[in-house]
Design a protein around this motif. Structure first.
Motif, PDB file in Angstrom:
ATOM      1  N   LEU A 167       1.077  -1.136  -0.077  1.00 18.92           N
ATOM      2  CA  LEU A 167      -0.124   0.121  -0.187  1.00 18.92           C
ATOM      3  C   LEU A 167       0.844   1.279  -0.153  1.00 18.92           C
ATOM      4  CD1 LEU A 167      -2.802  -1.100   2.624  1.00 18.92           C
ATOM      5  CD2 LEU A 167      -2.819  -1.133  -0.038  1.00 18.92           C
ATOM      6  N   ASP A 168       2.118   1.207   0.629  1.00 22.62           N
ATOM      7  CA  ASP A 168       3.190   2.257   0.621  1.00 22.62           C
ATOM      8  C   ASP A 168       3.459   2.672  -0.798  1.00 22.62           C
ATOM      9  OD1 ASP A 168       2.674   2.605   3.326  1.00 22.62           O
ATOM     10  OD2 ASP A 168       4.660   1.983   3.781  1.00 22.62           O
ATOM     11  N   MET A 169       3.737   1.489  -1.441  1.00 23.11           N
ATOM     12  CA  MET A 169       4.277   1.551  -2.849  1.00 23.11           C
ATOM     13  C   MET A 169       3.224   2.260  -3.727  1.00 23.11           C
ATOM     14  SD  MET A 169       6.381  -1.869  -3.404  1.00 23.11           S
ATOM     15  CE  MET A 169       6.986  -1.841  -4.805  1.00 23.11           C
ATOM     16  N   PHE A 170       1.985   1.728  -3.539  1.00 24.26           N
ATOM     17  CA  PHE A 170       0.932   2.434  -4.283  1.00 24.26           C
ATOM     18  C   PHE A 170       0.835   3.910  -3.876  1.00 24.26           C
ATOM     19  CE2 PHE A 170      -3.609   3.406  -4.012  1.00 24.26           C
ATOM     20  CZ  PHE A 170      -4.099   3.448  -5.355  1.00 24.26           C
ATOM     21  N   ALA A 171       0.766   4.223  -2.803  1.00 23.07           N
ATOM     22  CA  ALA A 171       0.350   5.521  -2.517  1.00 23.07           C
ATOM     23  C   ALA A 171       1.673   6.362  -2.549  1.00 23.07           C
ATOM     24  CB  ALA A 171       0.209   5.693  -1.006  1.00 23.07           C
ATOM     25  N   GLY A 172       2.913   5.959  -2.866  1.00 23.19           N
ATOM     26  CA  GLY A 172       3.918   6.566  -2.867  1.00 23.19           C
ATOM     27  C   GLY A 172       4.717   7.239  -1.638  1.00 23.19           C
ATOM     28  N   LYS A 173       4.214   6.819  -0.471  1.00 27.78           N
ATOM     29  CA  LYS A 173       4.532   7.243   0.673  1.00 27.78           C
ATOM     30  C   LYS A 173       4.075   6.359   1.828  1.00 27.78           C
ATOM     31  CE  LYS A 173       0.230   9.721   1.558  1.00 27.78           C
ATOM     32  NZ  LYS A 173      -0.218  11.156   1.981  1.00 27.78           N
ATOM     33  N   GLN A 174       5.080   6.386   2.995  1.00 30.83           N
ATOM     34  CA  GLN A 174       4.760   5.642   3.901  1.00 30.83           C
ATOM     35  C   GLN A 174       3.248   6.078   5.006  1.00 30.83           C
ATOM     36  OE1 GLN A 174       7.661   4.815   6.885  1.00 30.83           O
ATOM     37  NE2 GLN A 174       6.288   4.000   8.627  1.00 30.83           N
ATOM     38  N   LEU A 175       2.435   5.055   4.598  1.00 27.42           N
ATOM     39  CA  LEU A 175       0.853   5.449   5.376  1.00 27.42           C
ATOM     40  C   LEU A 175       0.659   5.109   6.779  1.00 27.42           C
ATOM     41  CD1 LEU A 175      -1.233   3.940   2.374  1.00 27.42           C
ATOM     42  CD2 LEU A 175      -0.369   6.353   2.730  1.00 27.42           C
ATOM     43  N   ARG A 176       1.798   4.159   7.435  1.00 29.44           N
ATOM     44  CA  ARG A 176       1.895   3.719   8.767  1.00 29.44           C
ATOM     45  C   ARG A 176       3.045   3.081   9.060  1.00 29.44           C
ATOM     46  NH1 ARG A 176       0.834  -1.709   8.931  1.00 29.44           N
ATOM     47  NH2 ARG A 176      -0.660  -2.497   7.506  1.00 29.44           N
ATOM     48  N   GLU A 177       3.309   3.244  10.449  1.00 38.78           N
ATOM     49  CA  GLU A 177       4.482   1.828  10.644  1.00 38.78           C
ATOM     50  C   GLU A 177       4.129   0.692  10.479  1.00 38.78           C
ATOM     51  OE1 GLU A 177       7.510   2.869  12.347  1.00 38.78           O
ATOM     52  OE2 GLU A 177       6.911   4.939  11.529  1.00 38.78           O
ATOM     53  N   HIS A 178       5.255  -0.297  10.117  1.00 40.13           N
ATOM     54  CA  HIS A 178       4.968  -1.439  10.027  1.00 40.13           C
ATOM     55  C   HIS A 178       5.802  -2.482  10.860  1.00 40.13           C
ATOM     56  CE1 HIS A 178       3.179  -0.451   6.229  1.00 40.13           C
ATOM     57  NE2 HIS A 178       4.302   0.496   5.957  1.00 40.13           N
ATOM     58  N   GLY A 179       5.013  -3.530  11.635  1.00 36.60           N
ATOM     59  CA  GLY A 179       5.734  -4.252  12.544  1.00 36.60           C
ATOM     60  C   GLY A 179       5.970  -5.591  11.785  1.00 36.60           C
ATOM     61  N   ASP A 180       5.823  -5.826  10.235  1.00 39.69           N
ATOM     62  CA  ASP A 180       6.252  -6.992   9.681  1.00 39.69           C
ATOM     63  C   ASP A 180       6.549  -6.556   8.119  1.00 39.69           C
ATOM     64  OD1 ASP A 180       3.614  -6.830   8.909  1.00 39.69           O
ATOM     65  OD2 ASP A 180       2.937  -8.540  10.413  1.00 39.69           O
ATOM     66  N   PHE A 181       6.853  -7.396   7.510  1.00 41.63           N
ATOM     67  CA  PHE A 181       7.086  -7.589   5.997  1.00 41.63           C
ATOM     68  C   PHE A 181       6.378  -8.615   5.122  1.00 41.63           C
ATOM     69  CE2 PHE A 181       9.730  -7.832   2.064  1.00 41.63           C
ATOM     70  CZ  PHE A 181       9.369  -6.520   1.365  1.00 41.63           C
ATOM     71  N   ASP A 182       5.543  -8.320   4.275  1.00 44.88           N
ATOM     72  CA  ASP A 182       4.659  -9.371   3.663  1.00 44.88           C
ATOM     73  C   ASP A 182       5.244  -9.747   2.087  1.00 44.88           C
ATOM     74  OD1 ASP A 182       2.780 -10.097   5.706  1.00 44.88           O
ATOM     75  OD2 ASP A 182       2.435  -7.788   5.463  1.00 44.88           O
ATOM     76  N   LEU A 183       5.462 -10.683   1.694  1.00 49.11           N
ATOM     77  CA  LEU A 183       5.785 -11.233   0.362  1.00 49.11           C
ATOM     78  C   LEU A 183       4.825 -12.314  -0.176  1.00 49.11           C
ATOM     79  CD1 LEU A 183       9.492 -11.025   0.204  1.00 49.11           C
ATOM     80  CD2 LEU A 183       8.157  -9.453  -0.801  1.00 49.11           C
TER      81      LEU A 183
END
Length: 230
Positions: free
Chosen positions: A27-43
């Motif tokens: 969602l950050d990549m889509f929005a072009g900015k960080q939308l919130r903090e992330h506690g994990d990384f999903d692939l």
């Protein structure tokens, strides 16, 4: 571009199988900015590449833990099974895997009373700082379509790209967050509500219509928490 996304590209760009960023980072990549903090990384990876993916990571010293899911929620709550051999047929249907590097902020500890291969986790930091933890989902594709809960979305709309890095489309990320687990779990609910609130206004009319139709098809009797959104 977040350094963790760039680290993932470096790790998987020559792996020989497809992947895509999903979850909040997508969602950050889509929005072009960080939308919130992330506690994990999903692939995401695809089901036909499950064994290749797990073997690829094992050969690079990642520890793998299976998390069995059903109807969008963990079957075993917060318990995980250590994957020693990715080729073992007992992992053939696992949908969700945690991949962890030694010394990661995600610390595993054994639950000995349940067996020597059963573990739980303690997160020692509130935010992922580097690519030492990946939450992996294995998804379906069929006939040129991404299949999510038996709802089809053409692959060219399901997986987008930014700076050569594939990521899951925002309408698909949001759709996969509609199960009750993501709206009632104390950890997931605030993130889910923040994601819908930030991303829904950014969707194109076509993407929003697909999302609404997918939700109505999946939940024909309605889903109360989404009524105000759709």
């Amino acid at each position: 571009m977040d350094k963790i996304i760039l680290q993932a590209r470096e790790l998987f760009e020559d792996a020989g199988f497809d992947y895509a960023v999903c979850g909040g980072f997508a969602l950050d990549m889509f929005a072009g900015k960080q939308l919130r903090e992330h506690g994990d990384f999903d692939l995401l990876f695809f089901e036909e590449d499950r064994q290749k993916t797990l073997q690829f990571l094992r050969e690079r010293d990642w520890q793998l833990y299976a998390r069995f899911m059903e109807d969008g929620k963990p079957i075993t709550n917060h318990l995980f099974y250590l994957i020693e051999n990715p080729a073992d047929n007992k992992w053939i249907d696992v949908h969700n895997v945690w991949a962890v590097l030694p010394n990661s902020y995600a610390k595993s500890y054994p639950i000995e009373r349940l067996g020597e291969d059963v573990f739980a986790f303690n997160m020692t930091e509130p935010r992922l700082q580097t690519l030492d933890f990946i939450e992996i989902c294995f998804d379906k594709r069929r006939g040129g379509n991404f299949i999510a809960k038996e709802i089809a979305l053409p692959m060219e709309r399901a997986i987008l790209s930014k700076d050569g890095i594939p990521y899951m489309s925002p309408e698909l990320v949001l759709f996969l967050k509609t199960p009750e687990f993501y709206t009632t779990n104390a950890y997931q609910k605030p993130k889910t509500e923040a994601d819908f609130g930030a991303v829904m206004p950014l969707l194109s009319a076509e993407s929003k219509m697909w999302l609404i139709n997918a939700i109505k098809t999946t939940y024909p009797d309605g889903t109360p928490w989404l009524d105000g959104i759709i």
